[in-house]
Design a protein around this motif. Structure first.
Motif, PDB file in Angstrom:
ATOM      1  N   PRO A 401      55.859  -1.493  76.717  1.00  0.00           N
ATOM      2  CA  PRO A 401      55.800  -0.633  75.771  1.00  0.00           C
ATOM      3  C   PRO A 401      56.226   0.588  75.777  1.00  0.00           C
ATOM      4  N   GLU A 402      56.133   1.214  76.930  1.00  0.00           N
ATOM      5  CA  GLU A 402      56.681   2.622  77.260  1.00  0.00           C
ATOM      6  C   GLU A 402      58.230   2.831  76.688  1.00  0.00           C
ATOM      7  N   ILE A 403      59.118   1.648  76.565  1.00  0.00           N
ATOM      8  CA  ILE A 403      60.686   1.834  76.260  1.00  0.00           C
ATOM      9  C   ILE A 403      60.412   1.852  74.879  1.00  0.00           C
ATOM     10  N   VAL A 404      59.544   1.642  74.078  1.00  0.00           N
ATOM     11  CA  VAL A 404      59.567   1.650  72.375  1.00  0.00           C
ATOM     12  C   VAL A 404      59.770   3.170  72.085  1.00  0.00           C
ATOM     13  N   LYS A 405      60.950   3.473  71.766  1.00  0.00           N
ATOM     14  CA  LYS A 405      61.154   4.993  71.275  1.00  0.00           C
ATOM     15  C   LYS A 405      61.635   5.025  69.897  1.00  0.00           C
ATOM     16  N   ALA A 406      62.059   5.980  69.216  1.00  0.00           N
ATOM     17  CA  ALA A 406      62.348   6.185  68.009  1.00  0.00           C
ATOM     18  C   ALA A 406      62.937   5.156  67.158  1.00  0.00           C
ATOM     19  N   SER A 407      64.247   4.790  67.588  1.00  0.00           N
ATOM     20  CA  SER A 407      65.033   3.700  66.841  1.00  0.00           C
ATOM     21  C   SER A 407      64.361   2.054  66.942  1.00  0.00           C
ATOM     22  N   ARG A 408      63.788   1.929  68.138  1.00  0.00           N
ATOM     23  CA  ARG A 408      62.874   0.895  68.050  1.00  0.00           C
ATOM     24  C   ARG A 408      61.677   0.778  67.286  1.00  0.00           C
ATOM     25  N   LYS A 409      61.057   1.842  67.191  1.00  0.00           N
ATOM     26  CA  LYS A 409      60.037   2.110  66.324  1.00  0.00           C
ATOM     27  C   LYS A 409      60.288   1.692  64.731  1.00  0.00           C
ATOM     28  N   ARG A 410      61.509   2.374  64.342  1.00  0.00           N
ATOM     29  CA  ARG A 410      61.719   1.947  62.909  1.00  0.00           C
ATOM     30  C   ARG A 410      62.216   0.477  62.667  1.00  0.00           C
ATOM     31  N   ARG A 411      62.558  -0.123  63.662  1.00  0.00           N
ATOM     32  CA  ARG A 411      63.004  -1.764  63.537  1.00  0.00           C
ATOM     33  C   ARG A 411      61.762  -2.429  63.527  1.00  0.00           C
ATOM     34  N   ILE A 412      60.878  -1.999  64.287  1.00  0.00           N
ATOM     35  CA  ILE A 412      59.572  -2.637  64.396  1.00  0.00           C
ATOM     36  C   ILE A 412      58.854  -2.441  63.264  1.00  0.00           C
ATOM     37  N   ALA A 413      58.493  -1.240  62.628  1.00  0.00           N
ATOM     38  CA  ALA A 413      57.769  -1.107  61.521  1.00  0.00           C
ATOM     39  C   ALA A 413      58.416  -1.634  60.219  1.00  0.00           C
ATOM     40  N   THR A 414      59.784  -1.820  60.040  1.00  0.00           N
ATOM     41  CA  THR A 414      60.472  -2.564  59.166  1.00  0.00           C
ATOM     42  C   THR A 414      60.134  -3.940  59.309  1.00  0.00           C
ATOM     43  N   GLY A 415      60.307  -4.832  60.280  1.00  0.00           N
ATOM     44  CA  GLY A 415      60.125  -5.874  60.515  1.00  0.00           C
ATOM     45  C   GLY A 415      58.546  -6.516  60.107  1.00  0.00           C
ATOM     46  N   ALA A 416      57.561  -5.381  60.506  1.00  0.00           N
ATOM     47  CA  ALA A 416      56.151  -5.765  60.396  1.00  0.00           C
ATOM     48  C   ALA A 416      55.683  -5.315  59.078  1.00  0.00           C
ATOM     49  N   GLY A 417      56.653  -4.710  58.214  1.00  0.00           N
ATOM     50  CA  GLY A 417      56.098  -4.216  56.835  1.00  0.00           C
ATOM     51  C   GLY A 417      55.028  -3.004  56.786  1.00  0.00           C
ATOM     52  N   ALA A 418      55.424  -2.291  58.096  1.00  0.00           N
ATOM     53  CA  ALA A 418      54.565  -1.352  58.433  1.00  0.00           C
ATOM     54  C   ALA A 418      55.129   0.085  58.392  1.00  0.00           C
ATOM     55  N   SER A 419      54.401   1.340  58.750  1.00  0.00           N
ATOM     56  CA  SER A 419      55.087   2.573  58.879  1.00  0.00           C
ATOM     57  C   SER A 419      55.316   2.809  60.121  1.00  0.00           C
ATOM     58  N   VAL A 420      56.039   3.720  60.470  1.00  0.00           N
ATOM     59  CA  VAL A 420      56.333   4.353  61.702  1.00  0.00           C
ATOM     60  C   VAL A 420      55.102   4.867  62.450  1.00  0.00           C
ATOM     61  N   GLN A 421      54.402   5.665  61.367  1.00  0.00           N
ATOM     62  CA  GLN A 421      53.201   6.281  61.754  1.00  0.00           C
ATOM     63  C   GLN A 421      52.107   5.193  62.382  1.00  0.00           C
ATOM     64  N   GLU A 422      51.961   4.068  61.740  1.00  0.00           N
ATOM     65  CA  GLU A 422      51.048   2.856  62.131  1.00  0.00           C
ATOM     66  C   GLU A 422      51.583   2.500  63.430  1.00  0.00           C
ATOM     67  N   VAL A 423      52.847   2.257  63.950  1.00  0.00           N
ATOM     68  CA  VAL A 423      53.430   1.898  64.924  1.00  0.00           C
ATOM     69  C   VAL A 423      52.910   2.762  66.220  1.00  0.00           C
ATOM     70  N   ASN A 424      53.250   4.209  65.840  1.00  0.00           N
ATOM     71  CA  ASN A 424      52.492   5.257  66.822  1.00  0.00           C
ATOM     72  C   ASN A 424      51.491   5.153  66.855  1.00  0.00           C
ATOM     73  N   ARG A 425      50.480   4.858  65.751  1.00  0.00           N
ATOM     74  CA  ARG A 425      48.961   4.858  66.160  1.00  0.00           C
ATOM     75  C   ARG A 425      48.617   3.759  67.263  1.00  0.00           C
ATOM     76  N   MET A 426      49.156   2.436  66.951  1.00  0.00           N
ATOM     77  CA  MET A 426      48.914   1.185  67.467  1.00  0.00           C
ATOM     78  C   MET A 426      49.124   1.648  69.110  1.00  0.00           C
ATOM     79  N   LEU A 427      50.587   2.082  69.223  1.00  0.00           N
ATOM     80  CA  LEU A 427      50.896   2.209  70.671  1.00  0.00           C
ATOM     81  C   LEU A 427      49.806   3.521  71.435  1.00  0.00           C
ATOM     82  N   LYS A 428      49.457   4.374  70.671  1.00  0.00           N
ATOM     83  CA  LYS A 428      48.461   5.375  71.212  1.00  0.00           C
ATOM     84  C   LYS A 428      47.252   4.681  71.413  1.00  0.00           C
ATOM     85  N   GLN A 429      46.778   3.779  70.729  1.00  0.00           N
ATOM     86  CA  GLN A 429      45.382   3.008  70.899  1.00  0.00           C
ATOM     87  C   GLN A 429      45.639   2.194  72.144  1.00  0.00           C
TER      88      GLN A 429
END
Length: 461
Positions: A401-429
């Motif tokens: 998960p450490e390789i998940v940076k900005a561009s990857r986060k945007r792609r993941i958020a789009t695929g999950a129907g989530a926001s980038v903030q939620e991706v950040n929250r999940m990774l931080k937790q």
């Protein structure tokens, strides 16, 4: 806010909170007078009636409690308030039927089960659930047959459910009448070695004489070992009246309450046994075809009084958690080698056990815990969103998960129907959880993946 309306916890939530307030005041007092007990029981009476319990059942319960609760042995007890709660608990268990009762399976096969109920009660779905349960738990070969020739596509609905649970259904012969269908079902079952035949009868929007005459004729033909009434808990006293009518006309052997995961107030369950003399044998706890549970009066009484159902929680964990997978994950956690695949496994196990809401409803002092979880802003839906986020990652991203940076986060958020903030929250937790697991990795493994998973999930704010 966390939604804890799950299983019986949902059905009795309002009643549990109300009685919790009453008994909380009692147990905090060092001594009780007869007046204290009388005042508390008046409040209990109001709470039960507001929960849609039948007046005769409420009166019988409180008379039995009062007979014991105002005696000298209670008033001289060290903790009289707790003693009163114990007396109410024991009388509730009696009111609910005493002991759990499973289906009767004694006799020469094929044994027939007659399914009764009004339209919309969930009778056909319950038929499939019970058939699946008998096959999986008791190893029975089961056949299902619908004799409902009045409701459009009723027979096809049972066949569709049969395909979903992989249970045989009687082939439909258009134009065949109910008695002929039942006779053919029993004949085929005897010839082909089936153990149990479920006869799904026709319902009506309301009780009428024609329906009753038909089910009586079916009863006389197939001679069922069980005549099970399926009743909708959401209809409250109407469900009790329906049960009484079917019992008087047909002779019900047991009751299945459906939709207890909705907004039912619980009074129907409290009244059924008292009014009909017949036990509630099962409760439907959701739409999925595995969501049916045996009705345990002692556990239900404990839940109503806020004592929880730890035994039920352990049983659910045993049924849903795969031991081998649990041991593998526990070993990885103990070594501090946790990745997002492991988190995904934990989330799915939590969901299998009913989510946080389902688990919380089975633990003691649920009202207090619910308030604490609401304060901590633990959202049931966050588990679902985390699962979607992880599923939107590539296999490499899940293990690193450490390789998940900005561009990857945007792609993941789009695929999950989530926001980038939620991706950040999940990774931080996840990082916080990973750090915690590394700290405890050297400690002796205590077993109990479900407990570890729950602790970890509750620790993540």
């Amino acid at each position: 806010m966390l939604n804890v309306r799950e299983n019986e916890a949902g059905m009795f939530e309002g009643l549990t909170e109300r009685l919790g307030d009453v008994f909380g005041r009692l147990t905090r007092r060092g001594s009780l007078s007869a007046g204290d007990v009388e005042a508390a029981l008046r409040e209990v009476r109001v709470a039960l009636l507001e929960a849609d319990a039948a007046l005769p059942a409420v009166r019988a319960l409180l008379d039995a409690v009062k007979e014991q609760a105002v005696g000298r042995e209670v008033l001289q007890a060290v903790t009289p308030g707790q003693q009163v709660v114990k007396i109410v608990h024991d009388r509730l268990v009696e009111m609910l039927g005493g002991e759990a009762e499973e289906l009767h399976l004694n006799g020469n096969p094929p044994l027939s089960m007659l399914m009764l109920g009004l339209q919309g009660s969930g009778k056909t779905t319950t038929t499939a659930k019970l058939a699946r349960r008998l096959r999986d738990r008791d190893g029975k070969k089961v056949l299902m047959a619908s004799v409902d020739v009045y409701r459009p596509a009723a027979q096809q609905q049972l066949a569709l459910l049969g395909n979903q649970v992989e249970i045989d259904t009687l082939p439909v012969v258009f134009g065949e009448r109910p008695l002929a269908i039942a006779r053919r079902a029993m004949r085929i079952a005897a010839r082909e070695g089936y153990d149990v035949v479920f006869i799904d009868t026709a319902g009506r929007l309301a009780i009428d004489q024609e329906m009753m005459e038909e089910v009586v004729a079916l009863r006389d033909l197939v001679k069922p070992v069980e005549a099970l009434l399926v009743a909708d808990a959401m209809t409250g006293q109407d469900a009790v009246n329906t049960a009484q009518a079917f019992n008087e006309e047909v002779g019900v052997t047991g009751i299945v309450l459906t939709r207890i995961d909705g907004d039912a107030r619980g009074g129907a369950a409290l009244s059924m046994r008292h009014v009909t003399g017949r036990p509630i044998k099962f409760v439907g706890t959701g739409e999925q075809l595995d969501r049916i549970e045996a009705f345990h009066p002692d556990r239900i009484a404990s839940r109503i009084l806020g004592m929880g159902d730890v035994v039920g929680l352990v049983e659910r964990a045993t049924e849903t958690i795969e031991q081998e997978e649990a041991e593998k994950l526990a070993a990885r956690l103990s070594r501090g080698r946790m990745d997002l695949n492991d988190l995904l496994t934990q989330i799915r196990q939590m969901k299998k056990m009913g989510g946080l809401g389902g688990l919380m409803g089975m633990l003691p002092q649920v009202g207090r815990m619910k308030a604490e979880m609401a304060k901590a802003k633990i959202d049931e839906g966050w588990l679902v969103r985390q699962e979607a986020i992880i599923l939107s990652m590539t296999p490499r991203e899940r293990t690193r998960p450490e390789i998940v940076k900005a561009s990857r986060k945007r792609r993941i958020a789009t695929g999950a129907g989530a926001s980038v903030q939620e991706v950040n929250r999940m990774l931080k937790q996840f990082q916080q959880m990973q750090t915690m697991m590394k700290r405890v990795g050297k400690l002796e493994k205590r077993g109990g993946l479900a407990g570890r998973g729950l602790d970890a999930l509750l620790a993540r704010r």
